[in-house]
Design a protein around this motif. Structure first.
Motif, short mmCIF file in Angstrom:
data_model
loop_
_atom_site.label_atom_id
_atom_site.label_comp_id
_atom_site.label_asym_id
_atom_site.label_seq_id
_atom_site.Cartn_x
_atom_site.Cartn_y
_atom_site.Cartn_z
N GLY A 250 43.97 70.79 21.86
CA GLY A 250 43.56 69.75 21.21
C GLY A 250 43.77 70.10 19.70
N SER A 251 44.37 71.27 19.53
CA SER A 251 44.77 71.55 17.98
C SER A 251 45.71 71.20 17.29
N GLU A 252 46.64 70.84 18.51
CA GLU A 252 48.13 69.90 18.27
C GLU A 252 48.12 68.63 18.20
N ALA A 253 46.99 68.30 19.11
CA ALA A 253 47.00 66.40 19.26
C ALA A 253 45.70 66.45 17.56
N ILE A 254 45.11 67.64 16.83
CA ILE A 254 44.73 66.55 16.11
C ILE A 254 45.68 66.84 15.11
N ARG A 255 46.70 67.06 15.04
CA ARG A 255 47.37 67.44 14.02
C ARG A 255 48.18 65.94 13.75
N ARG A 256 48.55 65.55 15.44
CA ARG A 256 49.38 64.47 15.39
C ARG A 256 48.56 63.30 14.94
N LEU A 257 47.08 63.19 15.75
CA LEU A 257 46.11 62.23 14.79
C LEU A 257 46.28 62.22 13.51
N ASP A 258 46.37 63.28 13.44
CA ASP A 258 45.95 63.49 11.74
C ASP A 258 46.88 61.75 11.37
N ALA A 259 49.21 62.55 10.92
CA ALA A 259 49.33 62.14 10.92
C ALA A 259 49.93 61.16 11.12
N ILE A 260 49.15 60.12 12.75
CA ILE A 260 49.42 58.94 13.02
C ILE A 260 47.83 57.92 12.15
N VAL A 287 38.29 62.33 17.67
CA VAL A 287 38.44 62.63 16.06
C VAL A 287 39.39 61.32 16.17
N ILE A 288 39.63 60.70 17.36
CA ILE A 288 40.20 59.00 17.39
C ILE A 288 39.00 58.31 16.91
N ARG A 289 37.58 59.37 17.14
CA ARG A 289 36.56 58.19 16.88
C ARG A 289 36.02 58.60 14.83
N GLU A 290 36.21 59.83 14.89
CA GLU A 290 36.18 60.72 13.42
C GLU A 290 37.21 60.04 12.70
N VAL A 297 44.68 53.99 18.74
CA VAL A 297 45.61 55.07 19.23
C VAL A 297 44.74 55.39 20.53
N VAL A 298 44.47 54.88 21.34
CA VAL A 298 44.47 55.21 23.02
C VAL A 298 44.87 56.47 23.62
N LEU A 299 44.55 57.29 24.30
CA LEU A 299 44.31 58.59 24.59
C LEU A 299 44.16 58.15 26.83
N ASP A 300 45.43 57.31 26.81
CA ASP A 300 45.51 57.41 28.88
C ASP A 300 45.39 58.86 29.34
N ALA A 301 45.18 59.43 29.99
CA ALA A 301 44.75 60.34 31.24
C ALA A 301 44.78 59.64 32.50
N SER A 302 44.60 58.74 32.91
CA SER A 302 44.55 58.15 33.69
C SER A 302 45.99 58.18 35.40
N SER A 303 47.39 59.22 34.67
CA SER A 303 47.93 59.41 35.55
C SER A 303 47.84 61.21 35.55
N SER A 304 47.03 61.50 34.69
CA SER A 304 47.70 63.51 34.07
C SER A 304 46.97 63.95 34.57
N GLU A 305 47.00 65.35 35.15
CA GLU A 305 46.32 66.80 36.25
C GLU A 305 45.30 67.17 35.16
N LEU A 306 44.25 67.29 35.56
CA LEU A 306 43.08 67.41 34.90
C LEU A 306 42.76 68.34 34.81
N VAL A 307 42.78 69.42 34.26
CA VAL A 307 42.34 71.02 34.23
C VAL A 307 40.80 71.45 33.67
N ARG A 308 39.57 72.02 34.82
CA ARG A 308 38.77 72.22 33.41
C ARG A 308 38.18 73.56 33.52
N PHE A 309 38.39 73.96 31.95
CA PHE A 309 37.88 74.98 31.00
C PHE A 309 36.50 75.43 31.03
N LEU A 310 35.73 73.71 30.81
CA LEU A 310 34.31 74.41 30.42
C LEU A 310 33.10 74.14 31.18
#
Length: 445
Positions: A250-260, A287-290, A297-310
């Protein structure tokens, strides 16, 4: 590839030992294709034990469908009637040539041959995945031998069994393709993110979009790495869909969202990724909420492959992150990471420490080559890959930095009194310091 299952019928007393063999030698992605059935039901029966156990075992087999490529191995000492079991197997449409009664001595060899044939054995799996990488690699044997030289051969084998190299266009979820419901009553512009990296995976995303969407519905969002700014094309479409290969930490996503946020773009922006992690989804949506980007902005993961690390023991309070900044939330989530690469083995923590030690040495040298001063804390953050994910998942055209550094960095490595000049399995000229690796080509020694 066939999803054929290997059924193994065992005496109950042998199940634990054989299960350990499966964990060690069947590729992680395929372990669900091995079903161990035991004769423990025999303890509940008083008469006709052999036939009744066989019928019970076969009923369990039928629950997995009658794929003609399924195979059956029956341990000779299992308390059942092998003759009855094989008769039922043949009568229900399974291939008799795929069923065999074996001695305890030959069981492992017979099982291994079936796994090699259906490409679930760890080595055949690893070699097939490595072949998917589009650029230079040193070869599986050459990479594994380094673990042996360091005195930790099982660590290399276990990691090899978990390697996955993804071609975005082969993902079954088809994350970037047009969906019929999205075409009704609105128009979308699909954008790849051009970030100036000529060898980046955005080139693959661009190709996919160009081949799956009508001309005029594909554009380029330009990312400036230096200023952390983004240019999104003006369009008459109702919303812009920004497509990228992976959402990892999510590090890169934070930078993308800040730019948007700073851009103040008027259209609805939908973010799509080929692969997402649970960690990355938590971070990006927080971050979208923050940033107060809800409805923009909508994060659409409905067609993404999910990998769990938590881990699964995260409280609802932590998931929501009320009262935290994005930096604090990021740190809090890290407390719940336990890399899946080490979770399936009883002694997985030992493998983890081996990989951490190798990673620390490689990352330290990598940062020095880049001319970046680094503290011990900086090195520790990347020792198991970005975010501490220790990922074994790569793309055909890029290796995410969340992957274990021993997959993508070179340098001198020492464990105890043993030392090797480490060569990465996947070679990228932008990351390695030894130029000779670029000419090695699938070396096995």
């Amino acid at each position: 590839m066939s999803s054929a299952i290997v059924f193994v019928v065992l005496p109950a007393k042998s199940a634990a030992e054989f299960s350990e063999y499966v964990r060690e030698f069947v590729a992680t992605a395929h372990q669900e294709r091995v079903k161990i059935l035991t004769d423990d039901v025999a303890d509940l029966l008083g008469t006709d034990i052999g036939e009744r156990v066989s019928r019970t075992l076969f009923d369990a087999i039928l629950a997995y469908g009658t794929d003609h490529n399924h195979s059956l191995l029956v341990h000779r000492e299992a308390r059942c009637s092998p003759k009855m079991l094989l008769k039922l197997w043949g009568m229900d449409g399974y291939k008799l040539k795929n069923a065999k009664v074996v001695s305890p001595k030959n069981l492992v060899d017979e099982f291994k041959q079936r796994c090699i044939a259906n490409r679930t054995f760890w080595r055949t799996h690893a070699e097939a995945q490595i072949a998917n990488y589009d650029f230079q690699k040193i070869g599986l044997d050459g990479w594994l031998q380094q673990f042996g030289l360091l005195g930790i051969p099982s660590t290399g084998r276990r990691l090899a069994s978990q390697i996955r190299v993804i071609r975005l266009n082969d993902l079954r979820c088809n994350p970037f393709g047009p969906r019929p419901e999205d075409q009704i009553g609105q128009r979308q512009m699909h954008c790849y993110v051009q970030d100036g990296d000529a060898g980046g995976s955005w080139v693959e995303v661009q190709s996919i979009l160009s081949h799956t969407h009508m001309e005029g519905n594909v554009g380029s969002a330009v990312w400036d790495k230096n200023s952390h700014s983004i240019i999104i094309p003006e369009t008459a479409a109702d919303e812009v869909v920004i497509c990228e290969d992976g959402l990892w930490s999510g590090s890169e996503a934070i930078r993308r969202l800040d730019a948007i946020r700073k851009l103040g773009y008027a259209k609805l922006i939908r973010l799509k990724f080929g692969v997402v992690t649970d960690f990355g989804l938590f971070v990006a949506r927080f971050v979208i909420r923050e940033f107060e980007l809800q409805g923009k902005v909508v994060l659409d993961a409905s067609s993404s492959e999910l990998v769990r690390f938590l881990r699964e023991d995260i409280s609802e309070e932590v998931k929501r992150g009320a009262g935290l900044t994005s930096k604090e939330y990021f740190a809090e989530l890290h407390k719940y990471i336990f890399p899946p690469a080490f979770s399936m083995f009883s002694d997985g923590s030992t493998d983890l420490e081996h990989c951490r030690e190798i990673g620390k040495q490689l990352v330290s040298q990598w940062l020095q080559k880049k001319g970046r001063a680094s503290s011990e804390s900086d090195v520790d953050k990347f020792a198991l890959g970005g975010g501490g994910f220790a990922s074994t998942i790569m793309f055909a055209r890029s290796i995410p930095k969340v992957c274990l550094p021993l997959f993508w960095l070179d340098g001198s490595v020492k464990i105890g009194d043993r030392q090797v000049e480490w060569r990465p399995l996947f070679v990228d000229a932008r990351r390695v310091g030894d130029a000779s690796l670029l000419y090695g080509g699938d070396q096995a020694d």
